[in-house]
Design an enzyme around this catalytic site. Sequence first.
Site, PDB file in Angstrom:
ATOM      1  N   ALA A 115       0.819  -1.155   0.124  1.00 39.14           N
ATOM      2  CA  ALA A 115      -0.103   0.018  -0.002  1.00 39.14           C
ATOM      3  C   ALA A 115       0.881   1.456   0.089  1.00 39.14           C
ATOM      4  O   ALA A 115       0.339   2.557  -0.254  1.00 39.14           O
ATOM      5  CB  ALA A 115      -1.023   0.075   1.261  1.00 39.14           C
ATOM      6  N   ALA A 116       2.124   1.363   0.517  1.00 38.33           N
ATOM      7  CA  ALA A 116       2.791   2.495   0.581  1.00 38.33           C
ATOM      8  C   ALA A 116       3.070   3.071  -0.728  1.00 38.33           C
ATOM      9  O   ALA A 116       3.296   2.271  -1.619  1.00 38.33           O
ATOM     10  CB  ALA A 116       4.146   2.324   1.283  1.00 38.33           C
ATOM     11  N   PRO A 117       2.990   4.406  -1.070  1.00 37.83           N
ATOM     12  CA  PRO A 117       3.071   5.525   0.145  1.00 37.83           C
ATOM     13  C   PRO A 117       1.242   5.698   0.326  1.00 37.83           C
ATOM     14  O   PRO A 117       1.170   6.516   1.355  1.00 37.83           O
ATOM     15  CB  PRO A 117       3.366   6.800  -0.591  1.00 37.83           C
ATOM     16  CG  PRO A 117       3.421   6.665  -1.950  1.00 37.83           C
ATOM     17  CD  PRO A 117       3.640   5.067  -2.216  1.00 37.83           C
ATOM     18  N   GLY A 118       0.319   5.046  -0.266  1.00 38.88           N
ATOM     19  CA  GLY A 118      -1.056   5.379   0.313  1.00 38.88           C
ATOM     20  C   GLY A 118      -1.978   5.732  -0.930  1.00 38.88           C
ATOM     21  O   GLY A 118      -3.004   6.361  -0.400  1.00 38.88           O
ATOM     22  N   GLU A 138       2.041  -2.853   4.318  1.00 39.93           N
ATOM     23  CA  GLU A 138       3.061  -2.276   3.871  1.00 39.93           C
ATOM     24  C   GLU A 138       4.131  -3.188   4.663  1.00 39.93           C
ATOM     25  O   GLU A 138       4.520  -3.157   5.782  1.00 39.93           O
ATOM     26  CB  GLU A 138       3.599  -0.828   3.681  1.00 39.93           C
ATOM     27  CG  GLU A 138       4.830  -0.719   3.326  1.00 39.93           C
ATOM     28  CD  GLU A 138       5.051  -0.999   1.979  1.00 39.93           C
ATOM     29  OE1 GLU A 138       6.166  -1.797   1.828  1.00 39.93           O
ATOM     30  OE2 GLU A 138       4.357  -1.034   1.133  1.00 39.93           O
ATOM     31  N   ASP A 165       4.283  -9.556   6.140  1.00 38.88           N
ATOM     32  CA  ASP A 165       4.778 -10.128   5.044  1.00 38.88           C
ATOM     33  C   ASP A 165       3.277 -10.766   4.377  1.00 38.88           C
ATOM     34  O   ASP A 165       2.302 -11.329   4.946  1.00 38.88           O
ATOM     35  CB  ASP A 165       5.617 -11.212   5.251  1.00 38.88           C
ATOM     36  CG  ASP A 165       6.394 -11.826   4.168  1.00 38.88           C
ATOM     37  OD1 ASP A 165       5.690 -12.770   3.655  1.00 38.88           O
ATOM     38  OD2 ASP A 165       7.316 -11.259   3.593  1.00 38.88           O
ATOM     39  N   ASP A 182      -1.206  -3.897  -6.122  1.00 37.75           N
ATOM     40  CA  ASP A 182      -0.292  -3.255  -6.905  1.00 37.75           C
ATOM     41  C   ASP A 182       1.041  -3.558  -6.404  1.00 37.75           C
ATOM     42  O   ASP A 182       1.693  -3.126  -5.733  1.00 37.75           O
ATOM     43  CB  ASP A 182      -0.555  -1.542  -6.611  1.00 37.75           C
ATOM     44  CG  ASP A 182       0.109  -0.872  -7.437  1.00 37.75           C
ATOM     45  OD1 ASP A 182       0.193  -1.298  -8.712  1.00 37.75           O
ATOM     46  OD2 ASP A 182       0.566   0.240  -7.137  1.00 37.75           O
ATOM     47  N   CYS A 235       3.103  -0.952 -12.739  1.00 39.53           N
ATOM     48  CA  CYS A 235       3.505   0.120 -13.563  1.00 39.53           C
ATOM     49  C   CYS A 235       4.511  -0.122 -14.656  1.00 39.53           C
ATOM     50  O   CYS A 235       5.380   0.845 -14.590  1.00 39.53           O
ATOM     51  CB  CYS A 235       3.724   1.347 -12.683  1.00 39.53           C
ATOM     52  SG  CYS A 235       5.074   1.145 -11.417  1.00 39.53           S
TER      53      CYS A 235
END
Length: 465
Positions: A115-118, A138, A165, A182, A235
Amino acid sequence: MYYFCPDNYKKMDIPQGFMEYMRRWREDYPQLEEALRAEAPVSIRVNPDKMTMPLRCERVMWCSTGYYLSERPAFTFAPHFHAGAWYVQEAASMFQEQVVRQYIASPVVCLDLCAAPGGKSTHLLSLLPSRSLLVSNEVIRSRAAVLVENVLKWGLPDVAVTNNDPVELGRLLHGFDLLVADLPCSGEGMFRKTPAARNEWSAANVALCAARQRRILHDVWPALKPGGICIYSTCTFNREENEDNIRYLAGHLPAEVIPVSVEESWRIACSADDRYPSYRFFPHRTKSEGFFLAVLRKPDGVCRPFPLKTGKGLPALRHPPGSEWLCDTGAYRFVTEASCVRAIPEIHAGRLSWLTERLRVLTAGIPVGEWKGKDFLPAPALALSRAFRHDAFPTVELAWKEAVRYLQKESLSLPPDTPKGYVTVTCRDTPLGFVKHIGHRANNLYPHEWRIRSQYLPEQEPVIA
């Protein structure tokens, strides 16, 4: 920096192996390379709980709260950015909104795995149906701290941030209705924004990333309920980390790949294979960076129910300090953790109790306050929360330069008629945090780890619209 000078883009060193690979695969590679050497667009997503008026900017077509900016302002010195009124996010990654709107109609328990950075977590908090719970995870602890900050600033209470983890999360059998993955990737889609992605690119790294993505999904897949949805995204451009992985996962998990409706005007590149529908964003076709997304559904079957509570649970405080600072006290269970008090949404209390006993939970619900000796200080995140009762403390409105000084954790001088005690400071009526006014000065209570570290101050306030 590679954001402002077109010459920097033109001189950008694109890895030779990447160019050769893409030329073999994409007939339109010359147009793609030209786009990679052009200036990157700037986009933000607004927080509908804090910004109710639409911006006078070009809209992101696939996201109801996404906007393009005509230039990149100095976001660091924009108080509303620090207040969680909007988030700087790449436009293509906002496409997850279409999946949620088309497939999620009732409250869910959602896991944002990496999830980071959000960006995706704050988007999910605004998208998910009311009474949903988001677990935002994260695995890297330093990145998890940034995730906590951004989630708390967004201001919605139905969330827990964890630091685990994927293997540990996979042990929560059938715990989640929605999984957002992601995944860490080779980052080809971010070449023009991230020099490190270009410098570290190699065919071997692509293969390593693809294998890691498969391992992560295998590890966490047991936690998805039968019938549950997984949003898989990267990405990057190559097929190994995208279409090839989707085919592999569909055959080995098992999982069904399901479609997402898109508008032709969005110019998203959709897969021609109806068995494995997927969606690609290319910077020469869409106003975005490179992005890939596909949706997997776990086959229906017998679902082990998610326990609501077990063990010692989260004991409620009988006379919670600070409860009067929230709008709807009865909607929360107040719990203590060391010297801190948190407000947990009552509808999630049992489930969060179960999670707390099994995961490293960094924050959950709303931080209300903390004991410092005999004083009970309001938590900085409380001022940014939707649940905060704005008349709980006296309020002082700060001009832009004073607001930046506050965010730099500098001392402030408040108007002489300001009452002593805790005071909410705002900028254009948006809360930024608290100070303690002691008469001749005000103690700045903004978190040290959140402060603006630069002492530079632009001559003019950054304007996003």
